[in-house]
Design a protein around this motif. Sequence first.
Motif, PDB file in Angstrom:
ATOM      1  N   LYS A  24     -22.933  -0.103 -13.706  1.00  0.00           N
ATOM      2  CA  LYS A  24     -22.550  -0.428 -15.073  1.00  0.00           C
ATOM      3  C   LYS A  24     -23.637   0.064 -16.024  1.00  0.00           C
ATOM      4  O   LYS A  24     -24.824   0.051 -15.686  1.00  0.00           O
ATOM      5  CB  LYS A  24     -22.393  -1.944 -15.271  1.00  0.00           C
ATOM      6  CG  LYS A  24     -21.129  -2.566 -14.723  1.00  0.00           C
ATOM      7  CD  LYS A  24     -21.029  -4.015 -15.187  1.00  0.00           C
ATOM      8  CE  LYS A  24     -19.794  -4.712 -14.677  1.00  0.00           C
ATOM      9  NZ  LYS A  24     -19.662  -6.078 -15.249  1.00  0.00           N
ATOM     10  N   SER A  37     -18.152   0.579 -11.434  1.00  0.00           N
ATOM     11  CA  SER A  37     -17.472   1.727 -10.838  1.00  0.00           C
ATOM     12  C   SER A  37     -18.453   2.525  -9.986  1.00  0.00           C
ATOM     13  O   SER A  37     -19.650   2.544 -10.239  1.00  0.00           O
ATOM     14  CB  SER A  37     -16.866   2.623 -11.925  1.00  0.00           C
ATOM     15  OG  SER A  37     -17.882   3.089 -12.803  1.00  0.00           O
ATOM     16  N   HIS A  41     -13.993   9.669  -8.339  1.00  0.00           N
ATOM     17  CA  HIS A  41     -13.207  10.050  -9.520  1.00  0.00           C
ATOM     18  C   HIS A  41     -11.777  10.423  -9.191  1.00  0.00           C
ATOM     19  O   HIS A  41     -11.037  10.888 -10.071  1.00  0.00           O
ATOM     20  CB  HIS A  41     -13.885  11.210 -10.266  1.00  0.00           C
ATOM     21  CG  HIS A  41     -14.076  12.454  -9.438  1.00  0.00           C
ATOM     22  ND1 HIS A  41     -13.078  13.363  -9.234  1.00  0.00           N
ATOM     23  CD2 HIS A  41     -15.164  12.905  -8.774  1.00  0.00           C
ATOM     24  CE1 HIS A  41     -13.543  14.356  -8.478  1.00  0.00           C
ATOM     25  NE2 HIS A  41     -14.807  14.110  -8.184  1.00  0.00           N
ATOM     26  N   SER A  48     -16.230  10.394 -13.012  1.00  0.00           N
ATOM     27  CA  SER A  48     -15.914   9.002 -12.723  1.00  0.00           C
ATOM     28  C   SER A  48     -15.852   8.156 -13.990  1.00  0.00           C
ATOM     29  O   SER A  48     -16.161   8.603 -15.089  1.00  0.00           O
ATOM     30  CB  SER A  48     -16.962   8.424 -11.777  1.00  0.00           C
ATOM     31  OG  SER A  48     -18.198   8.296 -12.465  1.00  0.00           O
ATOM     32  N   VAL A  49     -15.490   6.891 -13.792  1.00  0.00           N
ATOM     33  CA  VAL A  49     -15.384   5.951 -14.904  1.00  0.00           C
ATOM     34  C   VAL A  49     -16.728   5.753 -15.590  1.00  0.00           C
ATOM     35  O   VAL A  49     -16.798   5.609 -16.816  1.00  0.00           O
ATOM     36  CB  VAL A  49     -14.818   4.604 -14.414  1.00  0.00           C
ATOM     37  CG1 VAL A  49     -14.893   3.548 -15.510  1.00  0.00           C
ATOM     38  CG2 VAL A  49     -13.378   4.767 -13.947  1.00  0.00           C
ATOM     39  N   HIS A  52     -17.229   8.397 -18.060  1.00  0.00           N
ATOM     40  CA  HIS A  52     -16.351   8.084 -19.191  1.00  0.00           C
ATOM     41  C   HIS A  52     -17.004   7.049 -20.101  1.00  0.00           C
ATOM     42  O   HIS A  52     -17.013   7.200 -21.335  1.00  0.00           O
ATOM     43  CB  HIS A  52     -15.014   7.568 -18.657  1.00  0.00           C
ATOM     44  CG  HIS A  52     -14.067   7.044 -19.684  1.00  0.00           C
ATOM     45  ND1 HIS A  52     -13.560   7.817 -20.716  1.00  0.00           N
ATOM     46  CD2 HIS A  52     -13.515   5.800 -19.834  1.00  0.00           C
ATOM     47  CE1 HIS A  52     -12.738   7.080 -21.460  1.00  0.00           C
ATOM     48  NE2 HIS A  52     -12.704   5.854 -20.946  1.00  0.00           N
ATOM     49  N   ASP A  53     -17.576   6.007 -19.497  1.00  0.00           N
ATOM     50  CA  ASP A  53     -18.241   4.969 -20.290  1.00  0.00           C
ATOM     51  C   ASP A  53     -19.450   5.537 -21.045  1.00  0.00           C
ATOM     52  O   ASP A  53     -19.700   5.167 -22.199  1.00  0.00           O
ATOM     53  CB  ASP A  53     -18.691   3.817 -19.391  1.00  0.00           C
ATOM     54  CG  ASP A  53     -17.526   3.007 -18.838  1.00  0.00           C
ATOM     55  OD1 ASP A  53     -16.410   3.127 -19.386  1.00  0.00           O
ATOM     56  OD2 ASP A  53     -17.726   2.264 -17.864  1.00  0.00           O
ATOM     57  N   SER A  65     -15.109  -1.674 -24.829  1.00  0.00           N
ATOM     58  CA  SER A  65     -13.791  -2.160 -24.421  1.00  0.00           C
ATOM     59  C   SER A  65     -12.951  -2.472 -25.656  1.00  0.00           C
ATOM     60  O   SER A  65     -13.440  -2.444 -26.787  1.00  0.00           O
ATOM     61  CB  SER A  65     -13.925  -3.408 -23.530  1.00  0.00           C
ATOM     62  OG  SER A  65     -14.527  -4.474 -24.252  1.00  0.00           O
ATOM     63  N   GLU A  70     -10.490   2.143 -26.514  1.00  0.00           N
ATOM     64  CA  GLU A  70     -10.056   2.918 -25.351  1.00  0.00           C
ATOM     65  C   GLU A  70      -9.124   4.045 -25.761  1.00  0.00           C
ATOM     66  O   GLU A  70      -9.154   5.133 -25.162  1.00  0.00           O
ATOM     67  CB  GLU A  70      -9.371   2.009 -24.331  1.00  0.00           C
ATOM     68  CG  GLU A  70      -9.177   2.655 -22.966  1.00  0.00           C
ATOM     69  CD  GLU A  70     -10.483   3.085 -22.321  1.00  0.00           C
ATOM     70  OE1 GLU A  70     -10.480   4.151 -21.666  1.00  0.00           O
ATOM     71  OE2 GLU A  70     -11.509   2.384 -22.469  1.00  0.00           O
ATOM     72  N   ASP A  88      -2.391   6.986 -18.845  1.00  0.00           N
ATOM     73  CA  ASP A  88      -3.293   5.887 -19.184  1.00  0.00           C
ATOM     74  C   ASP A  88      -2.775   5.103 -20.391  1.00  0.00           C
ATOM     75  O   ASP A  88      -2.811   3.865 -20.405  1.00  0.00           O
ATOM     76  CB  ASP A  88      -4.692   6.430 -19.482  1.00  0.00           C
ATOM     77  CG  ASP A  88      -5.281   7.162 -18.293  1.00  0.00           C
ATOM     78  OD1 ASP A  88      -5.756   6.488 -17.368  1.00  0.00           O
ATOM     79  OD2 ASP A  88      -5.252   8.403 -18.291  1.00  0.00           O
TER      80      ASP A  88
END
Length: 237
Positions: A24, A37, A41, A48-49, A52-53, A65, A70, A88
């Motif tokens: 995280k 995560s 991916h 991967s997530v 993205h974050d 969030s 998003e 998504d």
Amino acid sequence: MQPVAIPVTYRRTWPDGFGARGWKLDVTLDDPEIIASTAYHGGRIPTSVLIHDMLDHFVSGFRPSGHRAEAMALAQLAVRTGSDIRPDYEQMVDEDLMQGRVLGAPLEEFLPDSLLRLLPPGIGTNAEKIVYLSERFGHVELRTALVARFYELGAQGLPMARRNWRAIGLDYTRSSALGLCLQRLLEAADAAALAANRTQAHGCFVFDDAACRLMLDHGWHRAEATNAPPGQGTTKT
């Protein structure tokens, strides 16, 4: 410009109700909507997530969030990776919006004006409002309108993202190469964490337009990669 630095935390098991293993961003540690995560991916998207974050949320200046955030972050994902984000958007509409669940803002602030005008005053819960709109507008038509709203909000975030990348000294046009660079480091770190049977770790991704670096826990794992076009990057550990 100083390189961008993003602290991260790894745990073999997170106390989040899911028992997830993974990473995280430290800025999301207290956000219950963010699930840890790994470097995985899938295949539809090359990063991967966590990437993205980092890039599509944090660097682009969007909250970690919430449905509006998003929507904008997924638009960045589409720019950065060329991925089709409609599935998504449709998933969030089907699982959340059509049930009256909106994160990060009141339903009235999320709905487009065309739907807001249909709501009578004094109507009750979010779920009741969605039922009313579905009956008045039609289920399929409402779903289509909500998906279109996600696209609209995503497009609204594009100028803000470009400004944020420029303000911190990153070339927005190189977001794809940067994402792949960070992904290589994450894959190496994730594999090292598993091999060492680490229960937890803390470190920091540091990157600019030229290179990415990652160092965890006083050097137990350190890696760097060149921020080169796809297929040309090198990684050292």
